[in-house]
Design a protein around this motif. Structure first.
Motif, PDB file in Angstrom:
ATOM      1  N   GLY A   1       0.815  -1.217   0.000  1.00 22.04           N
ATOM      2  CA  GLY A   1       0.000   0.000   0.000  1.00 22.04           C
ATOM      3  C   GLY A   1       0.844   1.261   0.000  1.00 22.04           C
ATOM      4  O   GLY A   1       0.566   2.202  -0.749  1.00 22.04           O
TER       5      GLY A   1
ATOM      6  N   TYR B   1       1.173   3.709  -3.232  1.00 24.12           N
ATOM      7  CA  TYR B   1       0.768   5.109  -3.089  1.00 24.12           C
ATOM      8  C   TYR B   1       1.883   6.052  -3.523  1.00 24.12           C
ATOM      9  O   TYR B   1       1.641   7.059  -4.173  1.00 24.12           O
ATOM     10  CB  TYR B   1       0.370   5.390  -1.638  1.00 24.12           C
TER      11      TYR B   1
ATOM     12  N   LEU C   1      -4.163   0.732  -6.576  1.00 25.89           N
ATOM     13  CA  LEU C   1      -3.710   0.640  -5.185  1.00 25.89           C
ATOM     14  C   LEU C   1      -4.098  -0.708  -4.587  1.00 25.89           C
ATOM     15  O   LEU C   1      -3.284  -1.369  -3.929  1.00 25.89           O
ATOM     16  CB  LEU C   1      -4.306   1.779  -4.362  1.00 25.89           C
TER      17      LEU C   1
ATOM     18  N   SER D   1      -1.442  -3.732  -3.629  1.00 24.08           N
ATOM     19  CA  SER D   1      -1.424  -4.228  -2.249  1.00 24.08           C
ATOM     20  C   SER D   1      -1.691  -5.726  -2.217  1.00 24.08           C
ATOM     21  O   SER D   1      -1.066  -6.464  -1.451  1.00 24.08           O
ATOM     22  CB  SER D   1      -2.468  -3.497  -1.414  1.00 24.08           C
TER      23      SER D   1
END
Length: 124
Positions: A88, A92, A102, A106
């Motif tokens: 994450g 980002y 995103l 992740s």
């Protein structure tokens, strides 16, 4: 132990390939066979974002595993959480700041942490 860690990290780099194949097949099936172009597009998109997985493994998962190993408190949920956190954060910072990118990055980092744990058990 170092050889076992190296093999497990190498196994974890299959995560982008697996994610790209699964997503590509899903979209081809749900769009009633819209073609190979969608599959290849999603596969290459996942492979291009493999740097997120690599950074997550290098800066979160492996150091977290080594620390937990030293204090003799290895919990698989903690390793998977470190993978998701690293995925994450790096997603980002580098790739996607919101949306599906995103989440997928992740997920790839979490899958890589899971493959890392599987490799540790398999190569023991």
């Amino acid at each position: 132990m170092k050889q076992q860690l190296a093999k497990s990290v190498a196994l974890s780099f299959l995560s982008p390939l697996l994610t790209g194949c699964i997503l590509g097949l899903y979209f081809v099936i749900t769009n009633h066979g819209s073609g190979v172009n969608v599959f290849i597009s999603l596969l290459t998109g996942a492979i291009v974002n493999a740097h997120v997985v690599g950074l997550s493994m290098a800066l979160f998962v492996v150091p977290g595993y080594i620390y937990l190993f030293k204090i003799n408190k290895i919990h698989y949920s903690a390793i998977l959480t470190l993978g998701m956190l690293g995925g994450g954060i790096f997603s980002y910072l580098f790739a996607a700041q919101s949306g599906a990118g995103l989440v997928i990055n992740s997920f790839m980092a979490t899958m890589a942490a899971g493959l890392f744990l599987y490799g540790l058990r398999r190569f023991a």
